[in-house]
Structures are given as structure tokens and as C-alpha cells.
Design an enzyme around this catalytic site. Structure first.
Site, PDB file in Angstrom:
ATOM      1  N   GLU B 143       0.856  -1.183   0.000  1.00  0.00           N
ATOM      2  CA  GLU B 143       0.000   0.000   0.000  1.00  0.00           C
ATOM      3  C   GLU B 143       0.893   1.234   0.000  1.00  0.00           C
ATOM      4  O   GLU B 143       2.068   1.168   0.359  1.00  0.00           O
ATOM      5  CB  GLU B 143      -0.921   0.004   1.217  1.00  0.00           C
ATOM      6  CG  GLU B 143      -0.208  -0.049   2.573  1.00  0.00           C
ATOM      7  CD  GLU B 143       0.006   1.311   3.222  1.00  0.00           C
ATOM      8  OE1 GLU B 143      -0.616   2.294   2.809  1.00  0.00           O
ATOM      9  OE2 GLU B 143       0.852   1.380   4.147  1.00  0.00           O
ATOM     10  N   ARG B 184      -5.331  -1.019   4.203  1.00  0.00           N
ATOM     11  CA  ARG B 184      -5.038  -0.545   2.843  1.00  0.00           C
ATOM     12  C   ARG B 184      -4.356  -1.603   1.978  1.00  0.00           C
ATOM     13  O   ARG B 184      -4.320  -1.485   0.766  1.00  0.00           O
ATOM     14  CB  ARG B 184      -4.140   0.708   2.895  1.00  0.00           C
ATOM     15  CG  ARG B 184      -4.838   1.966   3.373  1.00  0.00           C
ATOM     16  CD  ARG B 184      -3.952   3.190   3.244  1.00  0.00           C
ATOM     17  NE  ARG B 184      -2.764   3.145   4.049  1.00  0.00           N
ATOM     18  CZ  ARG B 184      -2.653   3.590   5.295  1.00  0.00           C
ATOM     19  NH1 ARG B 184      -3.695   4.146   5.902  1.00  0.00           N
ATOM     20  NH2 ARG B 184      -1.521   3.505   5.949  1.00  0.00           N
ATOM     21  N   SER B 225       9.208   5.256   4.823  1.00  0.00           N
ATOM     22  CA  SER B 225       8.391   6.348   5.358  1.00  0.00           C
ATOM     23  C   SER B 225       9.193   7.627   5.208  1.00  0.00           C
ATOM     24  O   SER B 225      10.246   7.774   5.816  1.00  0.00           O
ATOM     25  CB  SER B 225       8.100   6.044   6.826  1.00  0.00           C
ATOM     26  OG  SER B 225       7.356   7.080   7.401  1.00  0.00           O
ATOM     27  N   HIS B 305       6.742   7.298  18.570  1.00  0.00           N
ATOM     28  CA  HIS B 305       5.879   7.284  17.389  1.00  0.00           C
ATOM     29  C   HIS B 305       4.542   7.948  17.660  1.00  0.00           C
ATOM     30  O   HIS B 305       3.972   8.599  16.780  1.00  0.00           O
ATOM     31  CB  HIS B 305       5.653   5.871  16.849  1.00  0.00           C
ATOM     32  CG  HIS B 305       4.973   5.898  15.516  1.00  0.00           C
ATOM     33  ND1 HIS B 305       3.614   5.761  15.369  1.00  0.00           N
ATOM     34  CD2 HIS B 305       5.462   6.155  14.275  1.00  0.00           C
ATOM     35  CE1 HIS B 305       3.304   5.883  14.097  1.00  0.00           C
ATOM     36  NE2 HIS B 305       4.399   6.123  13.401  1.00  0.00           N
ATOM     37  N   PHE B 312       1.663  14.917  13.482  1.00  0.00           N
ATOM     38  CA  PHE B 312       1.160  14.755  12.116  1.00  0.00           C
ATOM     39  C   PHE B 312      -0.331  15.086  12.041  1.00  0.00           C
ATOM     40  O   PHE B 312      -0.772  15.847  11.174  1.00  0.00           O
ATOM     41  CB  PHE B 312       1.423  13.320  11.648  1.00  0.00           C
ATOM     42  CG  PHE B 312       0.920  13.039  10.269  1.00  0.00           C
ATOM     43  CD1 PHE B 312       1.543  13.592   9.160  1.00  0.00           C
ATOM     44  CD2 PHE B 312      -0.187  12.230  10.067  1.00  0.00           C
ATOM     45  CE1 PHE B 312       1.073  13.334   7.884  1.00  0.00           C
ATOM     46  CE2 PHE B 312      -0.670  11.972   8.800  1.00  0.00           C
ATOM     47  CZ  PHE B 312      -0.035  12.527   7.699  1.00  0.00           C
ATOM     48  N   HIS B 326       4.347   7.358   2.931  1.00  0.00           N
ATOM     49  CA  HIS B 326       4.981   6.056   3.161  1.00  0.00           C
ATOM     50  C   HIS B 326       4.514   5.030   2.146  1.00  0.00           C
ATOM     51  O   HIS B 326       3.537   5.238   1.431  1.00  0.00           O
ATOM     52  CB  HIS B 326       4.805   5.581   4.619  1.00  0.00           C
ATOM     53  CG  HIS B 326       3.525   4.865   4.926  1.00  0.00           C
ATOM     54  ND1 HIS B 326       3.035   4.745   6.198  1.00  0.00           N
ATOM     55  CD2 HIS B 326       2.626   4.215   4.142  1.00  0.00           C
ATOM     56  CE1 HIS B 326       1.918   4.049   6.180  1.00  0.00           C
ATOM     57  NE2 HIS B 326       1.652   3.719   4.951  1.00  0.00           N
TER      58      HIS B 326
END
Lengths: 357, 357
Positions: B143, B184, B225, B305, B312, B326
Site C-alpha cells: 500500500e 489498505r 516512510s 511514534h 502529524f 509512506h
């Protein structure tokens, strides 16, 4: 290791769990195991609201009257008491009561003593607000989660045979990942538990004094998420007050004040009290959400909750006397009751309810 | 709004998506739409490793030789170049090359020029390390995700007809929640994509100089990423360097040094360079994971993260020229190649590979 979903609540899945059968959680957690005969529970929140400090003695007396009715025939198996200051700076005394026999609850609620008091015209003229927010999730509509293994608070305290405390599961599989809350609710095996309707004011006018009834809708999600530090030593108290509580308070304040746009109908971070109103070393949050997915999205993306989560992950394996837990349910509209007397219009489900078309 | 899974890759599900059909993401994101004729891609990482700064010119010359072979018949459709300092403080020049025709890749790899150079005894005596880590995910095994809509880097840059850049999807549904990466990937409709075997050294000895071949296993997950700030204005540069990069660097350093216990076989946070080794305003991370679930668990629970994620979420809707993206794949063992010449034993898949029983 065992599934959080008890054996008698398993069914052929149409929806898959988020994680595969090989998943292993990073630390142990437990759920309540109840009497398999329990088909439906009742979680009933009874509130007394007052704005002015001078009303406290009167509010406490009314609160004690409500608590007194719990001792009547068919009263709840257990209850606990709280105080909080709400989104409008009003004080609220709240008792939550649990039944595992909806018929008993029904008889109790309709008894002359209980119904008569709630319905009496006197309630309108006391300068106090009253509310009752009651949900009756079926056994497949709720889950529990504990970082400890005995003396469960809330619903876990009454699910044993003849209303005793629940027994405890072994270490469960479904925790430690986002989506595990949903995966622990048995209904998730076959049901998205979505909300398709809105809250509606079906009687009264929240902007005016008097009685208001709000109609709920299927799959309103209610979370009770608690912290008990009464037996904690100094180190765990510091952990709670210095590391957990600040983020928790931020997150709860955020939801109280900005919940509407996130799908959070109501959020009350409450402090446990005794019958005289003295604070105990326990607190919990009671959150009402439009549906489980709204709660999920907030929990897994909001900075305050992620901070709570990270701290929890870091410390949970070492907890000794600091008790952290939650219980989460969904329920059918027909098994919900949201009623208010003389409460301010931002109370409970009233804030986000639509006027009847 | 449309599914991230392209129409021709849809199939009857045996596993459900994490979110219901009513889910609406909190901001727009996009995926690459490729030529429907593409059945399998090749993502090939070629590395030159050197410990001492004095070796840089020689390493760069070898690196340029490798890049030169990309122009041979059946060479990759695109490539880009990076530098990073690894877990043993060695320098690594890395080129990643993309094909959408595995047969062309195969012909290229087996050509006298490419195979001859790699197999030559001279490679053993140059005082440089070499590696190639190549995966060939099928169209249903990867994906992409972009916060922008044109000029895609990586695999998205070659998936159009005849190797042109991909077209862009409309706003996709499956993002903004933990588990959306899995949702995805088309294979997730029917496959948990689990790892059941381990990395094995099938030839050579990582602790000694010489050639080493590591056998992979089904469902190794690889994430690229990336961050591109070349066109970003001052405000977005500050956002990247002051708010995003510190957490990102912490997270990537953590994975580089502590990945093994999390199921992260290798983690390289690389800086894009030009063919002369000059740094460009782009970086990305290349992470190899035992399986997608290990990557999921880290991403959704590790403080570094979660900080990246929160930042983000906060800024993504306002991004203009700062490009974040990514690509994530899984692949079959038979479609993986991990080969090393004179690399230190902590390089790539060697670190976590078991000796052949």
C-alpha cells in the site's frame, strides 16, 4: 491465556477480531467472569445537582434519601457515590447502582416509594436539580478490564452468583492494542454497534425549569474508567498524582468542554465520596458517547489520552496497590432512560439532544 | 471518498476492515493508483558500506558503478540514492530501485554486467561492504499513503502505464486510525499476513568476512516512510526540524538500537543524496519487520511514534510543500533476496538471522 469473551457469549463471527490468534499482549490484564445466567444488567446513575454551596446540606439530604431507597425491596445489588463539579460549575452528587436482574430493577423503579418520590410535584420546587441516566446493557453488550484480580468495583462487583462479586478471568488476549475494547464486547463478533439516530428531547424544554425526558438511541456507549489509590503506598500515589492524573485531568476537562464535536455527549470526572459527602481515595470518569467508534477515535488519537496510555503501558506491570480499571457498554435505545428535573440545560444528554421535530 | 484498495484488487472478504462503512477520516489522504496490469513490483535496495571516512571516494565510485548498471537493458524504472550511518557507526550508501515487471528485473539481475560484477572475486578484496536486499511484493501485498497528490516518490513514481508515475486516488477511507495500514493492503481482505518462520543464514558466516546469504520468510514487512522539505517555506521547515524531526529521530534511533526485541529486523533512517554524495532535502526511513503486526504494535504504542503521530494529526491539514508519505509491503519468502559481502554482522537481516541448523 483466554479470550475476554466468555465461552457462553461466543458465537460464529461475521466480523473478525483486529488481531490474529497468535497475538500475545505485552502485560497481563483481566476481566470479570459473571454468572452465566445473567442476561442483562442495569447501570443506573442518579444525580442531585445544585449551583450554590449553601444548598449543599439540602442536596446531601436529598441524595441520602435516594440512597435510602436502594435498601427497598428489589433495590440494587451494589452502589457507590460520587461528587463532581460540572461543565457549568454546578455541583453534582451522583450515585451509581447496579442490578443483574432487570425485572427486579423494574419493580424497584415502579414501586410507590421510588416512583412516587421522583414523580412528586415537590421535586419541582426544591431549588435542586435531579437526574437519572439509566442503561441496561445485555450480557453481550459490555466488557470490563482490570489491572488487578479481586474485589472488583462497578459492574464487576455484582456479577457473581446471587449478586456476589464476579470471579476473575485468566490473563486475557484482547488488550494492549487499539480496538481491543471493541474486541472484548461479545456483540462485536457480529455487530458494528453503530449509531444511526440522534438524541431527541421528547418531553419538556431543557432551556426552562421542569422535567425533561431525552430519548436515547441504539448503541450509545458508556465508559466508567476508574482509579483507586486508597491502598497505594507513597510511590504509587506519586505515580498517580504526578504522572497519571495531570494528563487524565487534561483529557477529561477537554472532553467535558469540547466533547460535542468528538461525539462525546457527556463527560464527568467524578470523585468518590461517602454518604456524608467526604472524599474517598477513588475517582472515575463517566463518559457517554454517541457510539463506540467515537470513543475509539478520541482515545487513539488525542494527545492527552495517548499520554495516559503511554504512562499506563510503562507502569502497569509494576502496579501493586494502585487500581486502574474500566467498564464499557453499549445498549439499545429501549434500554435507556435519561430524565432530568430542574437541571441546567448542559446537563447529561440534554446538551446534545435535538428538539422533537 | 473511495477505498484505498483499488477496484481490481477487491475480493470477497474473510477478514473485516477495522472500521465500518460509515467511517469518515479526519483529514484527506491519498494513495497511488497504478496500471491494473501490474501484478508484481520489485523494490531493490543496493548498499555500499564503509567504516573509515578515508574510504568514501572508493565507496562512492563503487556506488556510482552500481547506479550505472541501472541504465542497462531491463534496468529499473526509477531509483533514488541515500546515505546513513548505521548501528555500528559504519557509513552506508544505498540506492533503491523500482521495477513493475519482475521478469525484466530478473533479466537485469542475471545479466553478465550485473551478475558478473556482484559475483566477482574482486568484491571480496576491496575493503568495502556490499549488500542487496530485494523484495518483490505482488500488487495485493503493498500500500501507499501520501499527504499530497502529485509527483510521488518511491513505488508510486513508477506504477503508471509504461513505467510513468502513478495517478492519484480520490480521498481514501482507510486512514486516520490504527490498523488502517493493514486495511489498505489488499491481501488483508483474506490474510493475516503472519510470520511463521525465522531469518536463517543459509550461506556464509556473518561473523567473518565474505559472502553471506540470509533466507527471509513469508510476510516480512518493509516500510519506507519519507519526508521531503526541499520546497517547504520557512514555516514548514521549522515545523519539520523543530517539531517532527526530534521525535522522528528518537523513534528511529530507538528502533535501530532496540529493534530486535520489538520484531524490527533493521531500521535505517537515511538522508537522500545526489550521485556525488551531496545531501538533498529529503529523508526517509527503511524498516524491515518480522511481520506487519510487529510494526503495528510499535507504531501504536511507542511514545516516540505517538508523538510523531500526534504532531502529524495536528499539522497535516495545513501542509503545503512539506511532503510526508509512506509505502508498506509484505512479500513471500520466495520473492525476497538478502545478500551481503564483507558487511559487519549487524547489517540488515544478518543481525537477527539464525545459523542454519
Amino acid at each position: 491465556m483466554e479470550s475476554a469473551i466468555d465461552t457462553h457469549l461466543k458465537c460464529p463471527r461475521t466480523l473478525s477480531r483486529r488481531v490474529s490468534e497468535d497475538y500475545t499482549p505485552p502485560f497481563p490484564m483481566f476481566v470479570a467472569r459473571g454468572d452465566k445466567a445473567i442476561q442483562q444488567t442495569v447501570m443506573a446513575y442518579f444525580g442531585v445537582q445544585f449551583e450554590d454551596e449553601s444548598k449543599r446540606p439540602q442536596a446531601l439530604a436529598a441524595f441520602q434519601h435516594i440512597i435510602g431507597t436502594f435498601s427497598l425491596a428489589d433495590g440494587p445489588l451494589s452502589h457507590d457515590l460520587t461528587h463532581h463539579v460540572d461543565n457549568q460549575d454546578h455541583h453534582n452528587l451522583m450515585a451509581v447502582a447496579y442490578w443483574t436482574d432487570p425485572a427486579a430493577y423494574c419493580r424497584w423503579l415502579r414501586s410507590d416509594d421510588v416512583n412516587g418520590w421522583w414523580s412528586a410535584d415537590e421535586r419541582l420546587d426544591e431549588g435542586l436539580g435531579y437526574f437519572r441516566e439509566i442503561i441496561a446493557p445485555r450480557a453481550d453488550q459490555f466488557e470490563t478490564l482490570y489491572a488487578f484480580t479481586e474485589d472488583f468495583p462497578g459492574i464487576g462487583g455484582v456479577m457473581g452468583e446471587r449478586g456476589t462479586g464476579s470471579t476473575v478471568s485468566g490473563e486475557i488476549e484482547e488488550h494492549g492494542y487499539w480496538g481491543s475494547m471493541r474486541d472484548r464486547i461479545p456483540a462485536s463478533q457480529v455487530d458494528w454497534m453503530e449509531a444511526t439516530e440522534d438524541l431527541v428531547v421528547v418531553s419538556g424544554d431543557p432551556s426552562k425549569d421542569g422535567r425533561v425526558i431525552v430519548r436515547g438511541h441504539d448503541n450509545i456507549a458508556v465508559i466508567r474508567s476508574g482509579q483507586e489509590w486508597s491502598a497505594a503506598g507513597e510511590e504509587e500515589r506519586n505515580l498517580f498524582f504526578d504522572e497519571i492524573l495531570p494528563s487524565l485531568q487534561d483529557g477529561m476537562d477537554f472532553l467535558r468542554d469540547n466533547g460535542a464535536e468528538m461525539g462525546c455527549y457527556s463527560n464527568r470526572f467524578v470523585r468518590s465520596i461517602d454518604i456524608d459527602g467526604n472524599e474517598l481515595d477513588e475517582s472515575y470518569n463517566i463518559g457517554h458517547w454517541r457510539a463506540l467508534d467515537k470513543l475509539e477515535r478520541w482515545a487513539e488519537s488525542h494527545p492527552t489520552h495517548l499520554r495516559i496510555f503511554v504512562t499506563f503501558f510503562r507502569v502497569v506491570a509494576g502496579l501493586e496497590k494502585l487500581r486502574l480499571y474500566h467498564e464499557v457498554s453499549v445498549s439499545d435505545a429501549k434500554d435507556q432512560m435519561f430524565e432530568y428535573i430542574n437541571c441546567h440545560p448542559q446537563t447529561g444528554m440534554m446538551r446534545d439532544a435535538q428538539a422533537l421535530a
